[in-house]
Design an enzyme around this catalytic site. Structure first.
Site, short mmCIF file in Angstrom:
data_model
loop_
_atom_site.label_atom_id
_atom_site.label_comp_id
_atom_site.label_asym_id
_atom_site.label_seq_id
_atom_site.Cartn_x
_atom_site.Cartn_y
_atom_site.Cartn_z
N ASP A 260 0.81 -1.22 0.00
CA ASP A 260 0.00 0.00 0.00
C ASP A 260 0.85 1.27 0.00
O ASP A 260 1.88 1.35 0.65
CB ASP A 260 -0.90 -0.02 1.25
CG ASP A 260 -2.01 0.99 1.20
OD1 ASP A 260 -2.53 1.26 0.10
OD2 ASP A 260 -2.37 1.52 2.26
N HIS B 119 -10.01 5.38 0.71
CA HIS B 119 -8.95 5.43 1.71
C HIS B 119 -9.43 6.28 2.89
O HIS B 119 -10.38 7.04 2.79
CB HIS B 119 -7.69 6.06 1.12
CG HIS B 119 -6.95 5.18 0.17
ND1 HIS B 119 -5.59 5.24 0.00
CD2 HIS B 119 -7.37 4.21 -0.67
CE1 HIS B 119 -5.21 4.35 -0.90
NE2 HIS B 119 -6.28 3.71 -1.33
N GLY B 120 -8.74 6.16 4.03
CA GLY B 120 -9.08 6.97 5.20
C GLY B 120 -10.42 6.61 5.79
O GLY B 120 -11.12 7.47 6.36
#
Length: 284
Positions: free
Chosen positions: A84, A211-212
């Protein structure tokens, strides 16, 4: 069972209008917790090793990768291994030999044309190695201690037509999109732009990645998956669970010095978080 490719898991989830959960791992306890949680949920899962996690391990990829491969092979559910947020080509080129079936190449911090050129080169190489490759367009803020981007800042949102051109010209297999989440959030207060997710889903033929996600409330995550997100990255939520459980155990047992005592509690807390998050995504 043998490792499976992230692309296969994401495609299967997308076909069911669901999403596969991808958890970032830092320690052996993270690995064990993610696999345990996925087994509880009876769900496939992706183990992710970030470039930052590799840096934490002195720049050595293999120790964590080999532990993840061993855990995946012993699991009763399908497990994929994903590298990643790779920025260094040197690390990218270690992926296939280390057992990874997919990578996320991160050049989103660069201007558009530079991002495109770097990502195109990475995708060309990755595909020669049989690797599925994800990229990012628009910048999901909050990494490396930086504050989240202002919603109106350049790059804070992924523009659908630009994304369509980027995917076509770069050759990537999936795209991480900026739609209101931010890395490393410890409060679950992010509000996603669901109208933008719908436009991106309509514009693109590759899976969308969020993401996040640790900072996104459950109902927002469920709605995002319904709207077209097919892979959901989760990292900070595991660290919150681990750290909270360890702190509580040490506060209640001040004489404890054996790390197995508190790491076991932390591992259990992470496994519970994994199982719960998979349920939120409807991936079980």
């Amino acid at each position: 069972m043998p490792l499976i490719g992230s692309g296969a898991l994401v495609a299967e989830a997308a076909a069911k209008q669901g999403a596969v959960a991808a958890f970032n791992i830092i320690t052996l306890e993270h690995i064990e917790a993610v696999v345990e949680g996925a087994e509880r949920a009876k769900s496939p899962v992706i183990l992710q090793v970030s470039e930052n996690a590799v840096a934490f391990r002195g720049g050595r990829l293999l120790p964590l990768a080999r532990a993840a491969v061993a855990a995946a092979e012993a699991a009763s559910v399908p497990v994929a291994l994903h590298l990643d947020h790779v920025k260094r080509d040197e690390l990218l080129r270690q992926a296939a030999d280390a057992g990874f079936g997919s990578v996320m190449y991160d050049a989103a911090h660069l201007p558009y044309e530079e991002n495109l050129a770097a990502t195109r080169a990475a995708a060309d190489w990755a595909h020669t190695q049989g690797l599925w490759i994800e990229a990012e367009l628009g910048e999901v803020g909050g990494k490396d201690g930086k504050a989240p981007l202002d919603p109106h800042a350049p790059g804070a949102r992924t523009e659908p037509q630009e994304a369509r051109a980027f995917v076509a010209e770069s050759g990537v297999d999936a795209l991480a999109v900026a739609v209101g989440s931010s890395h490393a959030m410890t409060s679950r207060t992010a509000a996603l732009d669901h109208e933008l997710i719908a436009r991106l889903r309509a514009a693109l033929t590759v899976p969308l990645v969020l993401h996040g996600s640790s900072g996104v409330p459950d109902d927002e995550l469920t709605r995002a998956v319904t709207g077209g997100i097919a892979k959901v990255n989760i990292g900070t939520a595991l660290n919150i669970a681990l750290t909270g459980a360890v702190r509580a155990h040490l506060a209640a047992h001040e004489s404890v010095v054996d790390p197995r005592k508190y790491l076991a509690v932390g591992r259990t807390a992470m496994a519970e978080t994994v199982a719960r998050m998979i349920g939120v995504l409807g991936a079980g």
